[in-house]
Design a protein around this motif. Structure first.
Motif, mmCIF file in Angstrom:
data_model
loop_
_atom_site.group_PDB
_atom_site.id
_atom_site.type_symbol
_atom_site.label_atom_id
_atom_site.label_comp_id
_atom_site.label_asym_id
_atom_site.label_seq_id
_atom_site.Cartn_x
_atom_site.Cartn_y
_atom_site.Cartn_z
ATOM 1 N N UNK A 1 11.821 -24.714 -25.798
ATOM 2 C CA UNK A 1 11.136 -26.003 -25.715
ATOM 3 C C UNK A 1 11.958 -27.161 -26.261
ATOM 4 N N UNK A 2 12.967 -26.866 -27.073
ATOM 5 C CA UNK A 2 13.821 -27.920 -27.593
ATOM 6 C C UNK A 2 13.037 -29.001 -28.304
ATOM 7 N N UNK A 3 13.279 -30.249 -27.913
ATOM 8 C CA UNK A 3 12.612 -31.371 -28.575
ATOM 9 C C UNK A 3 11.134 -31.465 -28.211
ATOM 10 N N UNK B 1 14.583 -32.501 -19.633
ATOM 11 C CA UNK B 1 14.142 -33.483 -20.633
ATOM 12 C C UNK B 1 13.955 -32.849 -21.998
ATOM 13 N N UNK B 2 13.726 -31.548 -22.035
ATOM 14 C CA UNK B 2 13.450 -30.868 -23.299
ATOM 15 C C UNK B 2 14.698 -30.564 -24.105
ATOM 16 N N UNK B 3 15.861 -30.610 -23.472
ATOM 17 C CA UNK B 3 17.093 -30.161 -24.123
ATOM 18 C C UNK B 3 17.466 -31.071 -25.299
ATOM 19 N N UNK B 4 17.747 -30.458 -26.433
ATOM 20 C CA UNK B 4 18.132 -31.173 -27.645
ATOM 21 C C UNK B 4 19.645 -31.375 -27.626
ATOM 22 N N UNK C 1 18.832 -41.290 -28.838
ATOM 23 C CA UNK C 1 18.120 -41.983 -27.762
ATOM 24 C C UNK C 1 17.432 -41.030 -26.800
ATOM 25 N N UNK C 2 18.085 -39.910 -26.453
ATOM 26 C CA UNK C 2 17.489 -39.016 -25.470
ATOM 27 C C UNK C 2 16.223 -38.328 -25.984
ATOM 28 N N UNK C 3 16.215 -37.732 -27.181
ATOM 29 C CA UNK C 3 14.952 -37.148 -27.656
ATOM 30 C C UNK C 3 13.824 -38.163 -27.757
ATOM 31 N N UNK C 4 14.173 -39.397 -28.151
ATOM 32 C CA UNK C 4 13.152 -40.439 -28.282
ATOM 33 C C UNK C 4 12.568 -40.786 -26.903
ATOM 34 N N UNK D 1 16.780 -46.293 -18.698
ATOM 35 C CA UNK D 1 18.099 -45.945 -18.168
ATOM 36 C C UNK D 1 18.802 -44.885 -19.006
ATOM 37 N N UNK D 2 18.068 -44.224 -19.893
ATOM 38 C CA UNK D 2 18.682 -43.219 -20.765
ATOM 39 C C UNK D 2 19.110 -42.011 -19.936
ATOM 40 N N UNK D 3 20.370 -41.582 -20.024
ATOM 41 C CA UNK D 3 20.807 -40.393 -19.288
ATOM 42 C C UNK D 3 20.091 -39.141 -19.789
ATOM 43 N N UNK D 4 19.820 -38.231 -18.865
ATOM 44 C CA UNK D 4 19.189 -36.951 -19.192
ATOM 45 C C UNK D 4 20.131 -35.834 -18.775
ATOM 46 N N UNK D 5 19.857 -34.621 -19.247
ATOM 47 C CA UNK D 5 20.733 -33.492 -18.967
ATOM 48 C C UNK D 5 20.373 -32.842 -17.632
#
Length: 245
Positions: free
Chosen positions: A21-23, A182-185, A220-223, A138-142
């Motif tokens: 589940x990561x973040x 989106x869950x990846x930390x 930024x990504x977890x937020x 515009x935050x990049x995701x994995x």
């Protein structure tokens, strides 16, 4: 913010230990969910009640959504997802999980002939801009996949990238399917680099670039992902349950 009393349940179907589940884990805890992992490769999926949990999450993995001839448990997983969809209960799919939801809804899942691995922003459709994914900005995701899903007839396409036009879809408020992670930390990227070492080497991926991108996005990504998933959970938690208690 203090955690809410745990009154809700979440069943999480996992295929690999480090693709967890990561973040999303602390977010669910803060929203009062008791989380139970179910190991797709070990546990008896056919014994699960598809309607029992308040939330079901189907995570990613390095196999194909169409590989049940090689990995027979995928057949049971598809049946579980189909039954969950029939109950119209909240369902979140990530990468392989999203592909399995697409298959369960009658859409094709096919190889892209290339890999999409790395961090990049999503391009939202007009419907996506009105969805919880708008919180990503515009935050990049994995991204980490070589297959893609078609958009099911009953679904709404929410996002894409230049490499893969189908990155997310929804069905009503209760189903959200995400090709991206989106869950990846970002702080746990090394686990992914080791766990997928062979795939990365075969694809010629620059590990240094992935590490640099992950470090730049560690806040930024977890937020942003947390805001998007919180908005989705708000929607499903305020929607009356269908077909189950």
């Amino acid at each position: 913010m203090s955690s809410l009393a745990s009154t809700k349940t979440a069943i999480v179907i996992r295929h690999l230990d480090f693709e967890d589940l990561g973040t999303l884990a602390p977010l669910l805890k803060a929203r009062g969910y008791d989380v139970r992992y179910v190991e797709a490769t070990l546990d008896q999926l056919r014994d699960l009640d598809p309607a029992a949990a308040d939330l079901m999450v189907v995570l990613g993995g390095p196999i194909g959504a169409f590989d049940e001839a090689i990995y027979p448990f995928i057949g049971d997983e598809l049946t579980l997802i189909q039954d969950r969809l029939a109950c119209q209960r909240p369902l979140l799919g990530i990468c392989l999980g999203a592909q399995l939801i697409a298959r369960a809804l009658g859409a094709q899942v096919v190889g892209m002939g290339m890999k999409e691995i790395g961090f990049a922003p999503l391009t939202l459709t007009p419907e996506g801009q009105e969805s919880p994914l708008a919180a990503l900005g515009a935050v990049p995701v994995l991204h980490w996949h070589g297959d893609r899903f078609d958009i099911p007839a009953a679904a709404t396409r929410l996002a894409g990238t230049d490499i893969c036009a189908h990155q997310a879809f929804s069905v009503g408020r209760h189903v959200l399917a995400l090709q991206c992670h989106l869950e990846a930390d970002p702080e746990q990227i090394e686990r992914w680099l080791v766990g997928h070492a062979c795939e990365l080497a075969q694809a010629g991926i620059d590990l240094g670039r992935l590490r640099t991108e992950a470090k730049a996005l560690q806040f930024d990504l977890p937020r942003a992902a947390g805001a998007a998933l919180s908005a989705w959970l708000e929607g499903v938690e305020t929607t009356p349950a269908q077909g189950g208690s």
